[in-house]
Design an enzyme around this catalytic site. Sequence first.
Site, PDB file in Angstrom:
ATOM      1  CG  HIS A  85      -0.317   0.281   2.554  1.00  0.00           C
ATOM      2  ND1 HIS A  85      -0.102   1.378   3.071  1.00  0.00           N
ATOM      3  CD2 HIS A  85       0.158  -0.775   3.569  1.00  0.00           C
ATOM      4  CE1 HIS A  85      -0.026   1.362   4.469  1.00  0.00           C
ATOM      5  NE2 HIS A  85       0.125  -0.046   3.899  1.00  0.00           N
ATOM      6  CG  ASP A 197       2.861   1.857   8.047  1.00  0.00           C
ATOM      7  OD1 ASP A 197       2.605   0.769   7.236  1.00  0.00           O
ATOM      8  OD2 ASP A 197       2.634   2.144   8.996  1.00  0.00           O
ATOM      9  CD  GLU A 229      -2.622  -0.833   5.489  1.00  0.00           C
ATOM     10  OE1 GLU A 229      -2.176  -2.612   6.391  1.00  0.00           O
ATOM     11  OE2 GLU A 229      -2.440  -0.059   5.750  1.00  0.00           O
ATOM     12  CG  HIS A 339       1.668   4.590  12.752  1.00  0.00           C
ATOM     13  ND1 HIS A 339      -0.135   4.252  12.774  1.00  0.00           N
ATOM     14  CD2 HIS A 339       1.844   3.620  11.368  1.00  0.00           C
ATOM     15  CE1 HIS A 339      -0.329   3.784  11.770  1.00  0.00           C
ATOM     16  NE2 HIS A 339       0.635   3.118  11.107  1.00  0.00           N
TER      17      HIS A 339
END
Length: 372
Positions: A85, A197, A229, A339
Amino acid sequence: MGDFSACPMRCPGAKFTPQIMNADGKDFLKRLVETPSPSGYEHNVQKLVRERIRPWCDSVRTDVMGNVFGVRNPEGKPRVMLAGHCDQIGFIVQYITDEGFVYLEPIGGVDPVVATSQRVSIMTRRGLVPGVIGRKAIHLMDDEDKKKVPKIHDLYIDIGAKSKEDALKVISIGDAGIFVQPYLELANQRAVSMAFDNKMGTWIVTETLRLLHRRQFGACVVGVSTVQEEIGLRGATASAFSSEADVGIALDVAHGTDTPGVEKKRAGDFHIGKGPMIFRGANINPQVFDLLLAAANEKKIPYQVASAARGTGTDANPMQLSRGGMATGLLSVPLRYMHTPNELLSLEDLKNTTRLLAAFCANLNKDQDFTP
């Protein structure tokens, strides 16, 4: 490298040896991670993906959600879907005060602690607008304020506007944005980015298509750069259905637990630089797992085995459940500081994951049985 030598179609008998993570590939990785693509706003990154993979695919298309598909050997069997993604966490403009301060709604799992004081870029129809996340300075806090963990709705963006009217000249409600940190390489082939990510997953898919270019193999490979995603595996749900794949591999990050304070009894023992994580568990087809291990051992690629007792929270979830079921595997790259605006991984792990995925695809035969 020698593992991926092949004969060019125009020059039978000659050897074609693509390099892994050459200067061009590294430049593309840097452009990917530095191009804003919060969930639902991935169009600029997907333009880069389409341009990148077009020379190596028989066809390239984009669906109405924004998922990009690159197909190689369309008549081959089995049909394999590779999914990484391209969206990242970010925020959306929710409210603007009379004084011109911008309040936000998170896109994906944003940690307000690490968001505080970060620089941001807001995506507008006229281009990127810079700003900074604001919060009361520590000098102005009382003792109770200092004990509180900030909530995302307590934070605001300062774009330098003097009023709401002034702010609305350059931004609009519904504009999305990201936290801004540049790509940075560290020692020992390690790198930091605000968006590994999971743009590194998209990079692995594109590089696998490159490594398979001019190779002869039996499978049809459908490389997909999926969208949305981070807000519910949405792009993979649609693209898994339309790909009509028999087997699929999802590419994502997973927690590297080789840092202080991580309880390995709960999180497992995974190190950056020691190879991709090959998952086992309910979300994973056992035949696919065995084939990934066999390819890794054949090519002498380092790997780490990881377990998942239920759904993995990755694109592998909807892939497994698509149509009548897809034989699904999951390859993850260990990542530190997930994150946050400064995620850290090993470039060597990216290279080895790409080598493994290309070997897996090339080894499949049309009579492959994925029945447990």
